[in-house]
Design a protein around this motif. Structure first.
Motif, PDB file in Angstrom:
ATOM      1  N   MET A   1       0.837  -1.193   0.000  1.00 43.74           N
ATOM      2  CA  MET A   1       0.000   0.000   0.000  1.00 43.74           C
ATOM      3  C   MET A   1       0.879   1.254   0.000  1.00 43.74           C
ATOM      4  SD  MET A   1      -2.881   1.214   2.800  1.00 43.74           S
ATOM      5  CE  MET A   1      -1.680   1.624   4.056  1.00 43.74           C
ATOM      6  N   VAL A   2       0.427   2.252  -0.774  1.00 47.99           N
ATOM      7  CA  VAL A   2       1.103   3.554  -0.819  1.00 47.99           C
ATOM      8  C   VAL A   2       0.072   4.625  -0.500  1.00 47.99           C
ATOM      9  CG1 VAL A   2       2.451   5.174  -2.206  1.00 47.99           C
ATOM     10  CG2 VAL A   2       2.647   2.713  -2.634  1.00 47.99           C
ATOM     11  N   VAL A   3       0.406   5.519   0.419  1.00 49.46           N
ATOM     12  CA  VAL A   3      -0.449   6.666   0.712  1.00 49.46           C
ATOM     13  C   VAL A   3       0.298   7.919   0.275  1.00 49.46           C
ATOM     14  CG1 VAL A   3      -1.618   8.005   2.492  1.00 49.46           C
ATOM     15  CG2 VAL A   3      -1.610   5.506   2.613  1.00 49.46           C
ATOM     16  N   ILE A   4      -0.369   8.738  -0.514  1.00 53.47           N
ATOM     17  CA  ILE A   4       0.233   9.948  -1.055  1.00 53.47           C
ATOM     18  C   ILE A   4      -0.551  11.160  -0.573  1.00 53.47           C
ATOM     19  CG2 ILE A   4       0.906  11.205  -3.143  1.00 53.47           C
ATOM     20  CD1 ILE A   4       0.707   8.481  -4.634  1.00 53.47           C
ATOM     21  N   GLU A   5       0.158  12.115  -0.001  1.00 57.28           N
ATOM     22  CA  GLU A   5      -0.436  13.410   0.361  1.00 57.28           C
ATOM     23  C   GLU A   5       0.251  14.461  -0.494  1.00 57.28           C
ATOM     24  OE1 GLU A   5      -1.272  16.251   4.267  1.00 57.28           O
ATOM     25  OE2 GLU A   5       0.368  14.805   4.304  1.00 57.28           O
ATOM     26  N   TRP A  13       5.098  10.487  -0.295  1.00 59.99           N
ATOM     27  CA  TRP A  13       4.677   9.103  -0.509  1.00 59.99           C
ATOM     28  C   TRP A  13       5.151   8.266   0.674  1.00 59.99           C
ATOM     29  CZ3 TRP A  13       3.843   7.068  -5.960  1.00 59.99           C
ATOM     30  CH2 TRP A  13       3.605   8.113  -6.874  1.00 59.99           C
ATOM     31  N   VAL A  14       4.248   7.538   1.295  1.00 62.33           N
ATOM     32  CA  VAL A  14       4.594   6.675   2.423  1.00 62.33           C
ATOM     33  C   VAL A  14       4.236   5.238   2.065  1.00 62.33           C
ATOM     34  CG1 VAL A  14       4.190   6.152   4.862  1.00 62.33           C
ATOM     35  CG2 VAL A  14       4.248   8.527   4.081  1.00 62.33           C
ATOM     36  N   PHE A  15       5.164   4.315   2.317  1.00 64.79           N
ATOM     37  CA  PHE A  15       4.963   2.915   1.962  1.00 64.79           C
ATOM     38  C   PHE A  15       5.988   2.064   2.697  1.00 64.79           C
ATOM     39  CE2 PHE A  15       7.751   5.043  -1.013  1.00 64.79           C
ATOM     40  CZ  PHE A  15       8.866   4.213  -1.072  1.00 64.79           C
ATOM     41  N   HIS A  16       5.814   0.756   2.658  1.00 66.60           N
ATOM     42  CA  HIS A  16       6.819  -0.172   3.169  1.00 66.60           C
ATOM     43  C   HIS A  16       7.606  -0.722   1.982  1.00 66.60           C
ATOM     44  CE1 HIS A  16       4.669  -0.012   6.996  1.00 66.60           C
ATOM     45  NE2 HIS A  16       5.715  -0.607   7.535  1.00 66.60           N
ATOM     46  N   LYS A 257       2.138  18.316  11.646  1.00 60.86           N
ATOM     47  CA  LYS A 257       2.695  19.043  10.501  1.00 60.86           C
ATOM     48  C   LYS A 257       2.183  18.479   9.193  1.00 60.86           C
ATOM     49  CE  LYS A 257       7.117  20.675   8.620  1.00 60.86           C
ATOM     50  NZ  LYS A 257       8.594  20.577   8.715  1.00 60.86           N
ATOM     51  N   GLU A 258       2.068  17.139   9.114  1.00 61.37           N
ATOM     52  CA  GLU A 258       1.558  16.463   7.930  1.00 61.37           C
ATOM     53  C   GLU A 258       0.545  15.410   8.350  1.00 61.37           C
ATOM     54  OE1 GLU A 258       4.785  16.023   4.565  1.00 61.37           O
ATOM     55  OE2 GLU A 258       5.675  15.455   6.487  1.00 61.37           O
ATOM     56  N   ALA A 259      -0.383  15.110   7.442  1.00 65.58           N
ATOM     57  CA  ALA A 259      -1.406  14.112   7.737  1.00 65.58           C
ATOM     58  C   ALA A 259      -1.014  12.722   7.273  1.00 65.58           C
ATOM     59  CB  ALA A 259      -2.729  14.513   7.075  1.00 65.58           C
ATOM     60  N   VAL A 260      -0.087  12.637   6.344  1.00 67.26           N
ATOM     61  CA  VAL A 260       0.126  11.402   5.609  1.00 67.26           C
ATOM     62  C   VAL A 260       0.548  10.227   6.488  1.00 67.26           C
ATOM     63  CG1 VAL A 260       2.518  11.999   4.978  1.00 67.26           C
ATOM     64  CG2 VAL A 260       1.198  10.415   3.542  1.00 67.26           C
ATOM     65  N   PHE A 261       1.353  10.471   7.516  1.00 70.44           N
ATOM     66  CA  PHE A 261       1.860   9.357   8.326  1.00 70.44           C
ATOM     67  C   PHE A 261       0.757   8.732   9.182  1.00 70.44           C
ATOM     68  CE2 PHE A 261       5.501  12.107   7.432  1.00 70.44           C
ATOM     69  CZ  PHE A 261       6.334  11.192   6.824  1.00 70.44           C
ATOM     70  N   LYS A 262      -0.052   9.584   9.807  1.00 73.28           N
ATOM     71  CA  LYS A 262      -1.148   9.058  10.610  1.00 73.28           C
ATOM     72  C   LYS A 262      -2.246   8.478   9.728  1.00 73.28           C
ATOM     73  CE  LYS A 262      -2.349  10.840  14.535  1.00 73.28           C
ATOM     74  NZ  LYS A 262      -2.821  11.775  15.606  1.00 73.28           N
ATOM     75  N   ALA A 263      -2.444   9.056   8.550  1.00 78.52           N
ATOM     76  CA  ALA A 263      -3.421   8.497   7.612  1.00 78.52           C
ATOM     77  C   ALA A 263      -2.979   7.118   7.148  1.00 78.52           C
ATOM     78  CB  ALA A 263      -3.595   9.435   6.415  1.00 78.52           C
ATOM     79  N   LEU A 267      -5.150   3.718   7.704  1.00 78.36           N
ATOM     80  CA  LEU A 267      -5.567   2.889   6.566  1.00 78.36           C
ATOM     81  C   LEU A 267      -4.959   1.493   6.640  1.00 78.36           C
ATOM     82  CD1 LEU A 267      -5.333   5.615   3.786  1.00 78.36           C
ATOM     83  CD2 LEU A 267      -7.429   4.517   4.611  1.00 78.36           C
ATOM     84  N   SER A 268      -3.774   1.369   7.224  1.00 76.17           N
ATOM     85  CA  SER A 268      -3.136   0.060   7.371  1.00 76.17           C
ATOM     86  C   SER A 268      -3.916  -0.834   8.329  1.00 76.17           C
ATOM     87  CB  SER A 268      -1.697   0.214   7.889  1.00 76.17           C
ATOM     88  OG  SER A 268      -0.910   0.938   6.976  1.00 76.17           O
TER      89      SER A 268
END
Length: 270
Positions: A1-5, A13-16, A257-263, A267-268
């Motif tokens: 999974m990739v989450v992009i803000e 872009w956050v992913f494993h 500061k950013e939403a992407v990490f908690k989002a 979602l995970s």
């Protein structure tokens, strides 16, 4: 999974990765009105380097309010064989980052400004977000604009005047701010506001900007007692923001500061 803000100037872009380590990559902004072949080349390289092909993607970005805009982002990402699961606005990412599936009010203060009421599943009302020409009170651009207005009215101290002159490197300020990248340049003055935030004139700028954010973004949502905030301006000026909203009977419960990490984390787990 990739989450992009994504905002207008950058996307995160956050992913494993293949070793199982969580990674975050910052690259070009992917605003639906500003997609280009140059950006496509950069994104293709990122996907290839990190082996992201065929991964599920959740995209949250500025400018994604309309179905047309969402389709443009979806089609763009599908060109790279990504499995697009969701395309929503950046304020939606802010809501799930702070609230998950709970009700509440979330605001964004970055280069722009917006607030939303979330029912745990969807945004039921959104305020402000009119853009820098008509609104965005309390945003980075708004603070920068107020700083320049005070500068041209001779309302600033000599040291602050000099800091602004140095920021523009001796170039014509008016010529520079009306250039194509002028919005970014004006918003960049928030760094000077932060460095000189103890000065009375800067405190005045900040208190007025955040009071206007309350009136245009929070107050229209009703008798709101608490708000959760996302964005660089909210993060770096959280003391001043909290003080301004407290005067209106509204507390700032948390700031990111950013939403992407908690989002991504939320979602995970869903």
């Amino acid at each position: 999974m990739v989450v992009i803000e994504s905002g207008g100037t950058k996307s995160t872009w956050v992913f494993h990765d293949i070793s199982g380590q969580q990674k975050s990559i910052t690259t070009v902004g992917l605003h639906p009105r500003e997609l280009s072949s140059e950006k496509a080349t950069l994104i293709a390289s990122l996907i290839s380097e990190h082996q992201l092909g065929n991964k599920s993607v959740y995209f949250f970005g500025a400018g994604c309010e309309s179905e047309e805009a969402k389709s443009e982002i979806t089609d763009f990402l599908k060109n790279f064989e990504l499995q697009v699961k969701q395309v929503e606005t950046d304020i939606y990412a802010a809501c799930i980052a702070h609230l998950g599936n709970r009700e509440g009010v979330v605001g964004i203060l970055g280069t722009g400004a917006v607030a939303a009421q979330f029912d745990g599943q969807k945004i039921i009302r959104q305020t402000s977000g009119l853009g820098y020409m008509l609104g965005d009170e309390g945003s980075g651009f708004d603070i920068g604009k107020r700083m320049l207005q005070a500068y041209f009215r001779n309302d600033l101290s000599p040291e602050l005047n000099q800091a602004i002159k140095d920021y523009f490197s001796g170039k014509s300020i008016l010529h520079r701010i009306y250039a194509p990248d002028g919005r970014k340049i004006v918003a960049g003055l928030t760094e000077i506001a932060f460095n000189y935030r103890e000065l009375v004139e800067v405190q005045k700028v900040l208190s007025e900007a955040f009071a206007d954010f309350y009136h245009t973004a929070i107050q229209p949502l009703g008798n709101i007692k608490e708000v959760f905030m996302i964005g660089s301006v909210a993060f770096f000026f959280q003391e001043e923001l909290s003080k301004s909203l407290q005067l209106k009977g509204c507390s700032v419960s948390a700031v990111e500061k950013e939403a992407v990490f908690k989002a991504y984390r939320y979602l995970s787990q869903t």
